[in-house]
Design an enzyme around this catalytic site. Structure first.
Site, PDB file in Angstrom:
ATOM      1  N   CYS A  35      24.640 -18.991 -20.446  1.00  0.00           N
ATOM      2  CA  CYS A  35      23.808 -18.058 -19.672  1.00  0.00           C
ATOM      3  C   CYS A  35      22.595 -18.748 -19.071  1.00  0.00           C
ATOM      4  CB  CYS A  35      23.361 -16.889 -20.549  1.00  0.00           C
ATOM      5  SG  CYS A  35      22.295 -17.402 -21.905  1.00  0.00           S
ATOM      6  N   ASP A  37      19.805 -19.459 -20.551  1.00  0.00           N
ATOM      7  CA  ASP A  37      18.523 -19.032 -21.115  1.00  0.00           C
ATOM      8  C   ASP A  37      17.941 -20.120 -22.025  1.00  0.00           C
ATOM      9  OD1 ASP A  37      18.907 -16.774 -19.746  1.00  0.00           O
ATOM     10  OD2 ASP A  37      19.298 -15.475 -21.453  1.00  0.00           O
ATOM     11  N   CYS A  60      16.988 -13.356 -21.141  1.00  0.00           N
ATOM     12  CA  CYS A  60      17.288 -11.939 -20.991  1.00  0.00           C
ATOM     13  C   CYS A  60      16.450 -11.084 -21.956  1.00  0.00           C
ATOM     14  CB  CYS A  60      18.767 -11.717 -21.285  1.00  0.00           C
ATOM     15  SG  CYS A  60      19.121 -11.950 -23.025  1.00  0.00           S
ATOM     16  N   CYS A 104      22.143 -14.102 -28.119  1.00  0.00           N
ATOM     17  CA  CYS A 104      20.714 -14.166 -27.795  1.00  0.00           C
ATOM     18  C   CYS A 104      19.895 -14.296 -29.084  1.00  0.00           C
ATOM     19  CB  CYS A 104      20.291 -12.915 -27.023  1.00  0.00           C
ATOM     20  SG  CYS A 104      21.451 -12.441 -25.732  1.00  0.00           S
TER      21      CYS A 104
END
Ligand code: FES
Length: 127
Positions: A35, A37, A60, A104
């Site tokens: 992603c 991140d 995110c 995450c």
């Protein structure tokens, strides 16, 4: 059911411990290649206790909420206890994350581990 719990929304909209510690005793940065991140953790450690912790997360909502919750969970705790923090515990404290957002919370666990490893390395060098 809403996609995100109230706790996730609370920590995303009003994240705790955002920022940088200039003279940190341990710094860790991790990223997720899929992603893109990135999460960076700064730890201040006194007598093997985490006296302060700050984070910068370019990611995110779940990553920001996970960082905020994870920092709250290790602040004031002994290093040995912080080492045992799992992404599962962070996600549970947030009243859950959607399955495709569990990675995450993994970032938060990894960022803390990496900052603690950095601390141990620095400590061993100065001994
Ligand atoms: Fe990758 Fe949240 S989507 S950290």
């Amino acid at each position: 059911m809403a996609l995100y719990s109230e706790k996730v929304m609370e920590h995303f909209l009003n994240p705790q411990n955002v920022g940088v510690i200039e003279d940190a005793d341990g710094v860790g940065e991790v990223g997720n290649a899929k992603c893109g991140d990135i999460m960076k953790m700064y730890l201040k450690i006194d007598n093997e206790v985490i006296s302060d912790v700050k984070f910068e997360t370019f990611g995110c909502a779940s990553a920001i909420a996970s960082s905020s919750m994870a920092t709250e969970m290790i602040k004031g705790k002994p290093v040995a206890e912080a080492m045992l923090l799992t992404n599962k515990a962070v996600a549970e404290a947030l009243d859950g994350l959607p399955p495709h957002k569990m990675h995450c919370s993994v970032l938060a666990e990894e960022a803390i581990q990496s900052a603690l490893e950095d601390y141990e390395k620095k400590k061993n060098k100065s001994e």
